[in-house]
Structures are given as C-alpha cells and as structure tokens.
Design an enzyme around this catalytic site. Structure first.
Site, mmCIF file in Angstrom:
data_model
loop_
_atom_site.group_PDB
_atom_site.id
_atom_site.type_symbol
_atom_site.label_atom_id
_atom_site.label_comp_id
_atom_site.label_asym_id
_atom_site.label_seq_id
_atom_site.Cartn_x
_atom_site.Cartn_y
_atom_site.Cartn_z
ATOM 1 N N HIS A 81 -1.858 -5.595 -15.287
ATOM 2 C CA HIS A 81 -3.092 -6.446 -14.935
ATOM 3 C C HIS A 81 -3.821 -6.261 -13.615
ATOM 4 O O HIS A 81 -5.117 -6.394 -13.529
ATOM 5 C CB HIS A 81 -2.847 -7.873 -15.281
ATOM 6 C CG HIS A 81 -2.569 -8.223 -16.701
ATOM 7 N ND1 HIS A 81 -2.356 -9.701 -17.018
ATOM 8 C CD2 HIS A 81 -2.420 -7.515 -17.663
ATOM 9 C CE1 HIS A 81 -2.040 -9.486 -18.462
ATOM 10 N NE2 HIS A 81 -2.123 -8.397 -18.863
ATOM 11 N N THR B 163 12.807 -12.831 2.234
ATOM 12 C CA THR B 163 12.261 -13.448 0.988
ATOM 13 C C THR B 163 11.279 -12.568 0.161
ATOM 14 O O THR B 163 11.010 -12.637 -0.789
ATOM 15 C CB THR B 163 11.576 -14.588 1.500
ATOM 16 O OG1 THR B 163 10.623 -14.330 2.382
ATOM 17 C CG2 THR B 163 12.781 -15.703 2.122
ATOM 18 N N GLY B 164 10.594 -11.779 0.975
ATOM 19 C CA GLY B 164 9.720 -10.644 0.349
ATOM 20 C C GLY B 164 8.495 -11.472 0.697
ATOM 21 O O GLY B 164 7.455 -10.903 0.438
ATOM 22 N N ILE B 165 8.279 -12.875 1.105
ATOM 23 C CA ILE B 165 7.042 -13.553 1.356
ATOM 24 C C ILE B 165 6.261 -13.061 2.700
ATOM 25 O O ILE B 165 5.360 -12.736 2.638
ATOM 26 C CB ILE B 165 7.634 -15.005 1.354
ATOM 27 C CG1 ILE B 165 8.069 -15.579 0.401
ATOM 28 C CG2 ILE B 165 6.293 -15.558 2.118
ATOM 29 C CD1 ILE B 165 8.611 -17.054 0.303
ATOM 30 N N ARG C 5 -11.572 -5.906 -18.643
ATOM 31 C CA ARG C 5 -11.394 -7.484 -18.369
ATOM 32 C C ARG C 5 -10.329 -7.101 -17.077
ATOM 33 O O ARG C 5 -10.958 -7.888 -16.127
ATOM 34 C CB ARG C 5 -10.734 -8.374 -19.245
ATOM 35 C CG ARG C 5 -9.724 -8.297 -19.766
ATOM 36 C CD ARG C 5 -9.278 -9.184 -20.849
ATOM 37 N NE ARG C 5 -7.985 -9.411 -21.170
ATOM 38 C CZ ARG C 5 -7.130 -8.312 -21.866
ATOM 39 N NH1 ARG C 5 -7.777 -7.277 -22.209
ATOM 40 N NH2 ARG C 5 -5.904 -8.837 -22.187
ATOM 41 N N HIS C 6 -9.564 -6.481 -16.890
ATOM 42 C CA HIS C 6 -8.606 -6.044 -15.779
ATOM 43 C C HIS C 6 -9.383 -5.546 -14.663
ATOM 44 O O HIS C 6 -9.203 -5.682 -13.605
ATOM 45 C CB HIS C 6 -7.275 -5.545 -16.219
ATOM 46 C CG HIS C 6 -6.750 -6.504 -17.170
ATOM 47 N ND1 HIS C 6 -6.436 -7.907 -16.642
ATOM 48 C CD2 HIS C 6 -6.087 -6.540 -18.293
ATOM 49 C CE1 HIS C 6 -5.684 -8.619 -17.837
ATOM 50 N NE2 HIS C 6 -5.593 -7.693 -18.713
ATOM 51 N N CYS D 140 11.783 -7.661 2.584
ATOM 52 C CA CYS D 140 12.090 -8.533 3.794
ATOM 53 C C CYS D 140 13.301 -9.637 3.281
ATOM 54 O O CYS D 140 13.559 -9.490 1.940
ATOM 55 C CB CYS D 140 11.278 -9.096 4.424
ATOM 56 S SG CYS D 140 10.192 -10.281 3.774
ATOM 57 N N ASP E 34 12.544 -4.843 6.468
ATOM 58 C CA ASP E 34 12.900 -5.409 7.826
ATOM 59 C C ASP E 34 14.593 -5.498 7.957
ATOM 60 O O ASP E 34 15.161 -5.145 6.734
ATOM 61 C CB ASP E 34 12.235 -6.521 8.425
ATOM 62 C CG ASP E 34 12.690 -7.894 7.713
ATOM 63 O OD1 ASP E 34 13.529 -7.836 6.411
ATOM 64 O OD2 ASP E 34 12.416 -8.866 7.659
ATOM 65 N N HIS E 35 15.118 -6.088 8.811
ATOM 66 C CA HIS E 35 16.691 -6.213 8.800
ATOM 67 C C HIS E 35 17.017 -6.959 7.596
ATOM 68 O O HIS E 35 18.265 -7.021 7.009
ATOM 69 C CB HIS E 35 16.983 -6.713 10.100
ATOM 70 C CG HIS E 35 16.244 -8.133 10.485
ATOM 71 N ND1 HIS E 35 14.793 -7.906 10.786
ATOM 72 C CD2 HIS E 35 16.768 -9.384 10.476
ATOM 73 C CE1 HIS E 35 14.390 -9.001 11.330
ATOM 74 N NE2 HIS E 35 15.597 -9.918 11.327
#
Ligand code: RB5
Length: 160
Positions: A105, A74-76, A140-141, A72, A16-17
């Site tokens: 992983h 924050t990336g959140i 396991r992964h 973005c 995004d911007h």
C-alpha cells in the site's frame, strides 16, 4: 535473490549500537542467500541514530533498485529521522502483516526495526516478507502515495 518487478534489489543496511546485533544477524542471511547488500555501519560502537538513518537513506535514493533496512533500539528514532528526508517512506514494523502491507500500500522504501524490542528471528521474517513484496500498483494506492510526496512540497512552501 530477492527481486521486485524483476529488478535485483540492493539492500542498504545500517544500525546504531542498539540495533547492531540484529543488523549482523540479517547480514548473515543476506550472505547465505546471495542477496546484495551494503552495510553503512555501525561497527557496534555507539553512534547517533539520525546519522545512520541519513547514511542509509542517501544511498537508497541513489537508485530505485535500492531499498533500506535500519535498526536501532526501538526502531523509532531511525524511522522519525528517515521520514524527514524527501523521497523516503520509512515503515517501522514489528509484525508480519504490517511489513507486507507497507510494501503493497505505501510502497515503503525503508524498513525500520527495533533491535531491542523484537527477536532476531522475527526481524528476519519481517525483512524477508518486506523484501519479497511488490507495491500493489493499484490506482488508489498510487494516488495516496502521491499525496505523501505532495506533503513534502507543501511543507517546504509553508516553512519558506
Ligand atoms: C540508543 O540508546 C537508542 O536511543 C536508540 O537505539 C533508539 O532506540 C532510538 O530511538
């Protein structure tokens, strides 16, 4: 050229911007190093991050040789949106260790970065190690990643 298990990777990149400057910085590295990429936007003008996350993820899902990088502020926002899409394992990373381990992983297929929270050079180091690292393939992964996919199925059943 970046490769995982001998396959050429196509990087689908979007922002995004709030992540535009970082996206353009990463693209310069891809250009210089002949790393195939497709840019789904934005062009610097304001867009809604869920739309960009969706555009990247839909292309990522078209081929196992595709992977995505979304930036973005924050990336959140992009990581929350991307992880709503079945088949996407998006990892929000701001440190080298996490960017490496999420490939080893989690077999993450999308890397999310905060353009306003980390510097461009750090973003580039994260992208590089993430692109260069293969999934470990340890039993396991594999089993744990399978459980993530099963959560998608469970959620559908519970919401039906
Ligand atoms: C846009 O201003 C900002 O909200 C966005 O880039 C991102 O940080 C959302 O999580």
């Amino acid at each position: 050229m970046q490769k995982r298990k001998g396959n050429i990777i196509m990087v689908i990149i979007g922002s995004d911007h709030g992540g535009y400057v970082t996206k353009e910085f990463l693209k310069k590295y891809f250009d210089k190093n002949k790393i195939p990429f497709a840019d789904v936007g934005c062009d610097g003008s304001a867009v809604d991050y869920p739309d960009i996350a969706e555009a990247v993820c839909q292309k990522v899902l078209k081929s196992p040789e595709n992977c995505g990088i979304i930036v973005c502020g924050t990336g959140i926002g992009v990581s929350i949106a991307a992880n709503k899409i079945d088949g996407i394992r998006a990892a929000l990373c701001s440190d080298y260790y996490s960017a490496k381990l999420t490939r080893l992983h989690n077999d993450s297929n999308v890397l999310c970065i905060g353009g306003r929270t980390i510097g461009e050079e750090v973003a580039l180091e994260l992208a590089k190690v993430w692109l260069e690292t293969d999934f470990s393939g340890d039993a396991r992964h594999i089993a744990r990643v399978k459980k993530i996919t099963e959560l998608e199925v469970k959620a559908k059943g519970e919401n039906a």
